[in-house]
Write an enzyme that holds these catalytic residues in place. Structure first.
Site: not given
Length: 134
Positions: A30, A94
């Protein structure tokens, strides 16, 4: 307590999903470095350091990330897909996959581009379509 990424993978927090299987989930960042900047996570392991992962999860994560990177490159015009593993901002392993035109595009200190929700949704759909072809 579940991490924000676990909540995203479970659908408790909305995301721009680009790929998923039983063990791994990929979604658009985002706060991207570039349009198409994707995060790839293990769904069932919340360890914050990639080298703590069980070998089978580690290998599976990279295999999944490779497939997502191929889909990303097919969907988003770029010279390469860059890879980074930092893990400093969210305590959940991640992998960052970032479309690159130059090496400087992988600089996490640079100003982030403004990308609309519509652009994010279109990009996520395009990557997902490419992923499903593989």
């Amino acid at each position: 307590m579940a991490t924000i990424f676990t909540k995203i993978a479970k659908g408790e927090i909305p995301s721009y999903k680009v790929a998923e299987n039983d063990e791994f989930y990929a979604f658009l960042d985002i706060s991207p470095l570039a349009l198409g900047h994707t995060l790839v996570i293990p769904k069932n392991v919340e360890d914050d350091y990639i080298f703590h992962l069980d070998e089978s999860v580690y290998d599976g994560l990279w295999s999944f990330a490779r497939k997502v990177a191929v889909a990303l490159k097919n969907a988003v015009p770029c010279r390469r897909v860059g890879v980074a593993v930092l893990g400093m901002e969210v305590p959940h392993t991640h992998i960052h996959l970032v479309p690159l035109q130059t090496e400087g595009d992988l600089d996490f200190r640079k100003e982030r581009p403004v990308i609309t929700a519509e652009q994010m949704a279109q990009t996520a759909s395009a990557i997902l379509r490419e992923y499903e072809k593989l």
